[in-house]
Write a protein that holds these residues in place. Structure first.
Motif, PDB file in Angstrom:
ATOM      1  N   ARG A  61     -24.709  49.410   2.805  1.00  0.00           N
ATOM      2  CA  ARG A  61     -24.921  48.731   1.533  1.00  0.00           C
ATOM      3  C   ARG A  61     -26.417  48.557   1.245  1.00  0.00           C
ATOM      4  NH1 ARG A  61     -20.356  48.479  -1.436  1.00  0.00           N
ATOM      5  NH2 ARG A  61     -20.817  46.402  -2.304  1.00  0.00           N
ATOM      6  N   ASP A  62     -26.733  48.328  -0.010  1.00  0.00           N
ATOM      7  CA  ASP A  62     -28.096  48.034  -0.438  1.00  0.00           C
ATOM      8  C   ASP A  62     -28.137  46.540  -0.736  1.00  0.00           C
ATOM      9  OD1 ASP A  62     -30.629  47.898  -1.503  1.00  0.00           O
ATOM     10  OD2 ASP A  62     -30.433  49.727  -2.681  1.00  0.00           O
ATOM     11  N   VAL A  63     -28.673  45.767   0.198  1.00  0.00           N
ATOM     12  CA  VAL A  63     -28.497  44.322   0.206  1.00  0.00           C
ATOM     13  C   VAL A  63     -29.818  43.624  -0.109  1.00  0.00           C
ATOM     14  CG1 VAL A  63     -27.696  42.347   1.555  1.00  0.00           C
ATOM     15  CG2 VAL A  63     -26.735  44.626   1.986  1.00  0.00           C
ATOM     16  N   VAL A  64     -29.719  42.533  -0.847  1.00  0.00           N
ATOM     17  CA  VAL A  64     -30.862  41.661  -1.098  1.00  0.00           C
ATOM     18  C   VAL A  64     -30.503  40.242  -0.672  1.00  0.00           C
ATOM     19  CG1 VAL A  64     -32.226  40.506  -2.882  1.00  0.00           C
ATOM     20  CG2 VAL A  64     -31.971  42.975  -2.934  1.00  0.00           C
ATOM     21  N   ILE A  65     -31.343  39.657   0.168  1.00  0.00           N
ATOM     22  CA  ILE A  65     -31.279  38.218   0.417  1.00  0.00           C
ATOM     23  C   ILE A  65     -32.248  37.562  -0.551  1.00  0.00           C
ATOM     24  CG2 ILE A  65     -31.888  36.362   2.002  1.00  0.00           C
ATOM     25  CD1 ILE A  65     -30.874  37.931   4.281  1.00  0.00           C
ATOM     26  N   TYR A  95     -28.337  31.265  -0.706  1.00  0.00           N
ATOM     27  CA  TYR A  95     -27.935  29.899  -1.026  1.00  0.00           C
ATOM     28  C   TYR A  95     -27.514  29.874  -2.499  1.00  0.00           C
ATOM     29  CZ  TYR A  95     -28.671  24.806  -1.651  1.00  0.00           C
ATOM     30  OH  TYR A  95     -28.540  23.472  -1.942  1.00  0.00           O
ATOM     31  N   GLY A  96     -26.426  29.171  -2.816  1.00  0.00           N
ATOM     32  CA  GLY A  96     -25.843  29.201  -4.146  1.00  0.00           C
ATOM     33  C   GLY A  96     -26.822  29.005  -5.301  1.00  0.00           C
ATOM     34  N   PRO A  97     -27.647  27.949  -5.287  1.00  0.00           N
ATOM     35  CA  PRO A  97     -28.590  27.750  -6.401  1.00  0.00           C
ATOM     36  C   PRO A  97     -29.579  28.900  -6.566  1.00  0.00           C
ATOM     37  CG  PRO A  97     -28.311  25.713  -5.176  1.00  0.00           C
ATOM     38  CD  PRO A  97     -27.608  26.783  -4.388  1.00  0.00           C
ATOM     39  N   SER A 119     -21.631  39.059  -4.826  1.00  0.00           N
ATOM     40  CA  SER A 119     -22.437  37.877  -4.506  1.00  0.00           C
ATOM     41  C   SER A 119     -21.825  37.147  -3.322  1.00  0.00           C
ATOM     42  CB  SER A 119     -22.495  36.950  -5.723  1.00  0.00           C
ATOM     43  OG  SER A 119     -23.313  35.841  -5.484  1.00  0.00           O
ATOM     44  N   HIS A 120     -22.663  36.810  -2.346  1.00  0.00           N
ATOM     45  CA  HIS A 120     -22.201  36.162  -1.110  1.00  0.00           C
ATOM     46  C   HIS A 120     -22.999  34.874  -0.920  1.00  0.00           C
ATOM     47  CE1 HIS A 120     -20.347  40.086  -0.143  1.00  0.00           C
ATOM     48  NE2 HIS A 120     -21.494  40.608  -0.571  1.00  0.00           N
ATOM     49  N   SER A 121     -22.361  33.737  -1.165  1.00  0.00           N
ATOM     50  CA  SER A 121     -23.041  32.450  -1.141  1.00  0.00           C
ATOM     51  C   SER A 121     -22.883  31.774   0.220  1.00  0.00           C
ATOM     52  CB  SER A 121     -22.477  31.539  -2.231  1.00  0.00           C
ATOM     53  OG  SER A 121     -23.111  30.286  -2.224  1.00  0.00           O
ATOM     54  N   PHE A 122     -23.971  31.167   0.688  1.00  0.00           N
ATOM     55  CA  PHE A 122     -23.982  30.453   1.961  1.00  0.00           C
ATOM     56  C   PHE A 122     -24.553  29.052   1.766  1.00  0.00           C
ATOM     57  CE2 PHE A 122     -23.396  34.636   3.578  1.00  0.00           C
ATOM     58  CZ  PHE A 122     -22.936  34.525   4.887  1.00  0.00           C
ATOM     59  N   PRO A 123     -24.123  28.091   2.600  1.00  0.00           N
ATOM     60  CA  PRO A 123     -24.732  26.753   2.556  1.00  0.00           C
ATOM     61  C   PRO A 123     -26.224  26.821   2.883  1.00  0.00           C
ATOM     62  CG  PRO A 123     -22.680  26.715   3.801  1.00  0.00           C
ATOM     63  CD  PRO A 123     -23.018  28.159   3.566  1.00  0.00           C
ATOM     64  N   ASN A 124     -26.937  25.795   2.499  1.00  0.00           N
ATOM     65  CA  ASN A 124     -28.393  25.785   2.607  1.00  0.00           C
ATOM     66  C   ASN A 124     -28.892  25.963   4.035  1.00  0.00           C
ATOM     67  OD1 ASN A 124     -31.055  25.537   1.704  1.00  0.00           O
ATOM     68  ND2 ASN A 124     -31.069  23.325   1.975  1.00  0.00           N
ATOM     69  N   ARG A 125     -28.245  25.325   4.994  1.00  0.00           N
ATOM     70  CA  ARG A 125     -28.780  25.326   6.356  1.00  0.00           C
ATOM     71  C   ARG A 125     -28.212  26.435   7.240  1.00  0.00           C
ATOM     72  NH1 ARG A 125     -29.356  18.857   7.920  1.00  0.00           N
ATOM     73  NH2 ARG A 125     -30.747  18.325   6.182  1.00  0.00           N
ATOM     74  N   LYS A 126     -27.422  27.331   6.686  1.00  0.00           N
ATOM     75  CA  LYS A 126     -26.842  28.419   7.470  1.00  0.00           C
ATOM     76  C   LYS A 126     -27.738  29.668   7.393  1.00  0.00           C
ATOM     77  CE  LYS A 126     -23.103  26.146   8.667  1.00  0.00           C
ATOM     78  NZ  LYS A 126     -22.787  25.817  10.080  1.00  0.00           N
ATOM     79  N   GLU A 127     -28.991  29.514   7.763  1.00  0.00           N
ATOM     80  CA  GLU A 127     -29.942  30.607   7.587  1.00  0.00           C
ATOM     81  C   GLU A 127     -29.686  31.755   8.555  1.00  0.00           C
ATOM     82  OE1 GLU A 127     -33.857  28.969   7.803  1.00  0.00           O
ATOM     83  OE2 GLU A 127     -33.754  28.135   5.776  1.00  0.00           O
ATOM     84  N   PHE A 186     -25.299  38.167   8.513  1.00  0.00           N
ATOM     85  CA  PHE A 186     -24.325  38.726   7.576  1.00  0.00           C
ATOM     86  C   PHE A 186     -24.966  39.815   6.719  1.00  0.00           C
ATOM     87  CE2 PHE A 186     -22.363  38.740   3.353  1.00  0.00           C
ATOM     88  CZ  PHE A 186     -21.029  38.933   3.666  1.00  0.00           C
ATOM     89  N   ALA A 187     -26.161  39.544   6.208  1.00  0.00           N
ATOM     90  CA  ALA A 187     -26.851  40.514   5.364  1.00  0.00           C
ATOM     91  C   ALA A 187     -27.234  41.764   6.142  1.00  0.00           C
ATOM     92  CB  ALA A 187     -28.089  39.872   4.748  1.00  0.00           C
TER      93      ALA A 187
END
Length: 265
Positions: free
Chosen positions: A78-82, A39-41, A55-63, A69-70
């Motif tokens: 890839r070495d990914v962090v949510i 989520y962006g913030p 950086s991959h930003s998603f809306p708040n409710r698109k969990e 995606f991750a």
């Protein structure tokens, strides 16, 4: 960092805001990642440590979409962090990721992904630390958001927890889309707690505009509460006092009335 072969995915808890509350493991995984998803913030909360990663930003409710995606990114090597605020396992992204993994179990889609959940400081413990030890005995964490569960279920849980005399930490207490639920929750709790019960109202703990204050159950007003506020409602044994320096403290004793008598039975 390799981008082929077996990838990694970490669901990282950033804590409630202050970087000093971020664990060394969380900082290490953020620094090592090729990609940050969130989520962006929360992505902005990562700070300068995240400037070198995609950086991959998603809306708040698109969990669910965020989680899939991750996982797909990690499956590509890839070495990914949510990134998640607070602790990722408490009303946050860890559950969404593991649920998506469960849905695809046996398909082989994400079989090569190495998944790690990195814990963080959750809002309840951060708020409690600012005021003393209100979570010193048995407690219950309840989110008042009815986006992902029916309000009927929330009411059932509030009644049960209040009846059982748990200290209650109320997450997501109020928003412009949910203006009445908090008062309803407080009314339910008030059926089992005295009006003088200590309540901690913590706003944006760990951030520059942090505020933490002590009220009573009878004094709470929704006028000062929003989605960035956490409420800790004491049990029947929770105490509040002001020390010689004028500082307010709230604590719940570890002992319980008649505990020694029960232990002998």
């Amino acid at each position: 960092m390799s981008t082929t072969g077996r990838g990694r995915l970490a669901v990282v808890g950033l804590g409630p805001g202050d970087e000093t509350w971020r664990t060394p493991e969380a900082t290490e995984r953020l620094a090592a990642a090729t990609d940050l998803v969130g989520y962006g913030p929360y992505l902005r909360q990562v700070g300068t440590i995240g400037e070198q990663q995609a950086s991959h930003s998603f809306p708040n409710r698109k969990e669910a979409e965020r989680a899939a995606f991750a996982l797909d990114l990690a499956a590509s090597g890839r070495d990914v962090v949510i990134v998640s605020s607070g602790d990722p396992g408490i009303f946050a992204m860890a559950s969404a990721v593991v649920e998506e993994l469960h849905k695809e179990n046996g398909s082989g889609r994400w079989a090569g992904v190495h998944l790690t959940i990195v814990p963080g400081v959750t809002a309840a413990t951060a708020a409690a630390a600012r005021i003393g030890a209100p979570l010193g005995h048995d407690l219950c964490l309840i989110s008042l958001s009815d986006v992902l569960k029916p309000w009927k279920v929330i009411e059932q849980r509030i009644r049960a927890a209040a009846t059982a005399d748990f200290v209650l930490a109320l997450y997501n207490p109020l928003s412009r889309h949910r203006p009445w639920q908090l008062q309803r929750a407080l009314d339910l709790i008030g059926q089992h707690r005295a009006a003088e019960t200590p309540v901690v109202e913590a706003h944006n703990v760990g951030r520059p505009d942090e505020s933490v204050r002590t009220l009573t159950l009878g004094e709470i007003s929704s006028a000062t509460i929003d989605m960035r506020t956490l409420l800790i409602v004491g049990s029947s044994t929770t105490q509040q006092f002001t020390d010689g320096a004028g500082r307010s403290w709230v604590y719940t004793p570890r002992h319980y009335p008649d505990a020694s008598q029960h232990a002998e039975q």
